[in-house]
Design an enzyme around this catalytic site. Structure first.
Site, PDB file in Angstrom:
ATOM      1  N   ASP A 149     184.367   4.784  83.085  1.00 23.41           N
ATOM      2  CA  ASP A 149     183.928   3.486  82.584  1.00 23.41           C
ATOM      3  C   ASP A 149     185.003   2.469  82.972  1.00 23.41           C
ATOM      4  OD1 ASP A 149     182.500   1.493  81.297  1.00 23.41           O
ATOM      5  OD2 ASP A 149     182.126   2.710  79.517  1.00 23.41           O
ATOM      6  N   TRP A 150     184.675   1.204  82.847  1.00 21.75           N
ATOM      7  CA  TRP A 150     185.531   0.147  83.388  1.00 21.75           C
ATOM      8  C   TRP A 150     186.858   0.059  82.621  1.00 21.75           C
ATOM      9  CZ3 TRP A 150     181.807   1.310  86.050  1.00 21.75           C
ATOM     10  CH2 TRP A 150     181.354   0.584  87.146  1.00 21.75           C
TER      11      TRP A 150
END
Length: 927
Positions: free
Chosen positions: A703-704
């Protein structure tokens, strides 16, 4: 090749999805469908502000028009009480909605208009039907709470309901929500009809009106159990823990708990949903084979209204020594629309893996196996989990092993879990110690390191040569240097100029050197509810995940996402960051709207349908968040403590189905920790289970700005080495993926990380990239898309977004830019120093001094502040706000809520630097 995207058919398919996903919980007193000859009074402020989706990355789709429920009713020709509507419009103008400012800051609901008895009495004098609309939102970084205006009704909403009930003969309540909400007060007001209309995207009002008017009979089914109280859900004592979250309920999630131990706590059971007609469901044949059971049923519409029905099959398995839920969903199909007296035969194949149990007991004869325990298996058929009745059974004399696995992901911390134990009075929920891991994780990781491909340097081979069979992937990868390999495991974003403006990331060809090898930059973009294009480009906003699951219609969802896929091709997006597949473990999870259900089988089936639709257009979706991302509270740091059995049967099962049935090509891990290791660097998750046991051949991503760690170490962002070794292939995201990373180079020099592991990551990424439209473009074989029947206002702007570099101070001339109501002005900035900036906008207006002309500044799609001018007598007036910028490539969008401003300039001035990720996310303590 040319593809055609008919926007009208896209809208029709989305509206049909909304209609089929609406769940009607009650319909008495002939409340629905509406009588088109009668006037209806619509109450509730949300009639003017329909929630098309939840908040955060899963809902940030720019649209030119949202058709809300009121719009849908008016467009369908329903006679709406205009006087009452005028009262709402006037009040709404005086009390603007609150957008919130910053990430995860939108309020759960909007302040409701207080109404007195006189208003309601007057409305009732011209109509005997009232529609009351209640709206809620939640999302990323924002769980719901047991508070008024969140999970509970506000006092103003309850007062409105009571007064409407007092004066109207027929009361219809519509819940425009992302997931379940408390129904206690609503039920106490005794509405005649109650419907979950969910959040239906930009066409939500059209689909809702089709149901209310009787054009379509409701056929949606609850994807979650509606319990009487939040405290009835077995996860409630643990939900929201900020450090360590024990999944004590184990496999007993949702109906698995209620149907086994707590039937009396259910208000509406899983799979429940009414129609305007009635159906007869009869089994016509059943046959058990070695690894599957085939059940044939005949469905007949025995009512007086056309409609569709969902046939649901549940299995009651023997309790054995493992203990099991009373029944589990193992098959379902939806009929076509049946006219009165019309019948349809359905054939449902039940894979026995979907009725098997995972044995996680250390030392058991069948340890770490999927098994069918000896005993009787009964299949129950019906239209919801509670009303299904037994129709077919078979008996096994011995345990049957369906699949042998290795222990993986088991907890290392002792905790209690629930087990079902038979007694004379039925099944009891007793606690036992969950089995702990016996695995030497370090040794398992070391044993997995592949053989290194000898470095050859540039031999003139291009990625197209691999695709065309002129060389092997190994021969191609042999050309890549250490630096090339270090680049390919780092995605660039957000808003990388290498791909479509305003998207989430570029992956693959993220350096000039990689481009020279013929490696394209693939494009990832949010999200489950449609494309998020932060530069302001319009896209199609889809119904939310809960609504999609409620349709129980795999064919319909596959067709819808085929349209989504073509729209992605038109926008040069290769990978949509969705579907979201986490389990609705608790109704307060803010991102439940993105996800499908409390049931893993339904989740896996709907996700697979979405993927098949996307794949038909040559694009793909990223299944996420892998796995056990079941709360937003402290999602970056909380450790989910889960038994291996619960992981296998509940939290991993949907993902497994999406890999095996849906052909998933990309997958995203979570922000948090699973049994002590952050998922971004979890080898057993990303390799042992995903690849070795499921056969996944695509690439995985974080995920970012996720945290990564080795077991026992503190996690940190940008920690690429354990990620790469775990075979989580791409870190999302970096501001510049082409730069030299000292940590990677040091790890290579020290032997902590091998070239072979990076080559393995590269092969995973390149294998997916070869089958993208980005690859087709670099090979000169680009597909084109013609979009027909879309208005200019709904279309995308083909003008390239201009980037401006900002160091300490920068001023952009905006002379000639005028505010036009509902329009945007967009550009992008390259931030050299992440931190807090003073952003000053200068503008003038010739309107009166009492005029209010707001302008909202969005950065990467997030509302960062609203600047409001009064009339300035034509003189320039400057307004400023302090705004954090953390992403190197930041799309800026100025949204004009009113006309009448002449802009002069926008100025950025650095006030103080800050670690980018410290300001990227909302702290739980700041809420």
């Amino acid at each position: 090749m040319k593809k055609i995207l008919d926007w009208n058919k896209y809208i029709e398919k989305a509206a049909s999805t909304v209609s089929e996903g609406i769940v009607m919980l009650k319909n008495n007193n002939g409340a629905l469908p509406l009588d088109m000859n009668e006037t209806v009074s619509v109450f509730g402020r949300i009639q003017l502000h329909y929630y098309k989706s939840g908040t955060g990355s899963g809902g940030m789709v720019n649209v030119s028009k949202v058709t809300g429920i009121l719009d849908g009713l008016l467009e369908a020709g329903v006679k709406v009480n205009e006087e009452l509507l005028g009262i709402y419009r006037k009040w709404d103008e005086e009390k603007p909605v609150e957008q919130g400012s910053g990430w995860g800051a939108e309020p759960w609901s909007q302040k409701e208009m207080p109404i007195d008895d006189e208003i309601v009495k007057n409305a009732a004098s011209v109509s005997n039907r009232a529609i009351v609309i209640i709206g809620r939102t939640a999302g990323e970084e924002q769980d719901l709470r047991i508070e008024e205006g969140s999970y509970l009704l506000t006092e103003t909403e309850l007062d409105m309901l009571r007064k409407v009930r007092k004066h109207f003969d027929k009361v219809i309540v519509l819940l425009n929500v992302g997931g379940l909400m408390d129904l206690t007060d609503i039920e106490d007001c005794a509405p005649d009809a109650l419907l979950y209309v969910w959040q239906g995207g930009m066409t939500g009002g059209t689909g809702t009106a089709d149901v209310l008017t009787g054009k379509v009979s409701p056929s949606g089914k609850l994807p979650d159990t509606a319990a009487k109280k939040v405290s009835d859900y077995p996860s409630d004592p643990y939900f929201g823990n900020k450090i360590r979250e024990p999944y004590t309920e184990d496999i007993f999630v949702g109906y698995r708990w209620f149907e086994t131990f707590a039937k009396d706590n259910v208000l509406y059971p899983f799979g429940f949903g009414l129609s305007y007609t009635t159906f007869d469901i009869a089994m016509t044949n059943a046959e058990k084979k070695e690894n599957e059971t085939i059940i044939e049923v005949k469905v007949t519409n025995i009512g007086s209204f056309k409609g569709k029905e969902v046939v649901q099959i549940y299995c009651e398995a023997p309790q054995g020594r493992l203990g099991k839920p009373a029944r589990v969903l193992c098959g379902f199909e939806k009929t076509k629309e049946l006219a009165p007296d019309e019948s349809q035969s359905l054939r449902i194949i039940i894979d026995h893996r979907n009725i098997a149990s995972y044995d996680d007991y250390n030392g058991s004869d069948t340890a770490y196996c999927w098994i069918l325990e000896k005993g009787k298996y009964t299949f129950c058929i019906g239209s919801d989990v509670r009303s299904c009745t037994g129709c077919f059974e078979f008996e096994l004399g011995n345990d049957v092993v369906l699949e042998k696995c290795e222990q993986a992901l088991a907890p290392v911390t002792e905790f209690d879990r629930i087990k079902a134990v038979p007694t004379e009075n039925g099944l009891n929920a007793v606690k036992e110690k969950a089995p702990l891991s016996l695995i030497d994780e370090k040794q398992r990781l070391l044993a997995s390191i592949p053989e290194e491909i000898k470095y050859t340097g540039d031999k003139g081979l291009k990625l197209a040569d691999v695709k065309n069979g002129k060389c092997s992937m190994s021969e191609f990868i042999a050309q890549l240097s250490d630096h090339d390999l270090s680049c390919i495991i780092r995605g660039e974003g957000m808003g990388s100029p290498r791909v479509t403006a305003g998207t989430a990331s570029a992956f693959g060809g993220v350096s000039d050197e990689l481009n020279a090898f013929g490696i394209p930059a693939g494009c990832c973009d949010d999200g489950p509810s449609g494309m998020r294009l932060d530069c302001g480009t319009k896209a199609f906003s889809l119904p939310n995940g809960t609504l999609i699951a409620s349709t129980f219609n795999k064919e319909l969802i596959e067709e819808l996402f085929a349209y989504v896929g073509i729209e992605m091709v038109a926008n040069k997006v290769d990978c949509l960051l969705g579907p979201g597949m986490n389990i609705h473990r608790h109704p307060l999870n803010g991102r439940n709207f993105e996800y499908f259900s409390e049931d893993p089988f339904l989740t896996g089936q709907m996700a697979s349908a979405e993927l098949r639709g996307l794949h038909s257009a040559g694009v793909t979706g990223t299944i996420k968040h892998f796995c056990a991302n079941n709360q937003e509270t402290n999602r970056h740091t909380v450790d989910s403590v889960v038994s291996e059995r619960a992981l296998r049967e509940i939290y991993l099962r949907g993902f497994e189905m999406a890999v095996k049935l849906g052909g998933a090509k990309t997958i995203m891990t979570t922000y948090g920790s699973l049994n002590g290791v952050w998922t971004a660097g979890n080898f057993d998750l990303n390799t042992t289970v995903l690849r070795d046991q499921w056969g996944f051949t695509g690439f995985s991503m974080t995920d970012w700005w996720a945290n990564v760690n080795y077991r026992g170490e503190e996690p940190r962002r940008g920690y690429y080495v354990p990620m790469a070794k775990a075979q989580n292939d791409v870190y999302m995201v970096c501001s510049d993926s082409s730069c030299v990373d000292e940590d990677i180079m040091k790890a290579l020099a020290d032997g902590e990380l091998t070239r072979a592991e990076l080559q393995r990551n590269a092969a995973n990424v390149l294998g997916v990239l070869m089958d993208t439209h980005a690859m087709k473009r670099i090979m000169g074989e680009e597909d084109t898309v013609e979009i027909i029947n879309r208005s200019d206002s709904e279309g995308s702007d083909d003008e390239p977004v201009e980037f401006y570099e900002i160091a300490d101070k920068f001023k952009l001339d905006l002379n000639g830019v005028k505010s036009v109501q509902g329009q945007n002005y967009s550009f992008a900035i390259i931030i050299k120093k992440p931190g807090f900036y003073k952003v000053t906008i200068t503008a003038s207006s010739t309107q009166s001094s009492l005029a209010q002309i707001p302008l909202t500044l969005f950065a990467t799609g997030i509302p960062c502040g609203t600047y409001t001018w009064n009339g300035t007598e034509g003189k320039p007036v400057s307004l400023d706000k302090e705004i954090p910028f953390f992403s190197k490539f930041t799309a800026i969008r100025l949204y004009f809520a009113q006309s009448g401003l002449d802009l002069q300039s926008i100025e950025f001035e650095l006030l103080r630097t800050a670690d980018s990720m410290d300001i990227a996310f909302v702290s739980e303590d700041d809420k």
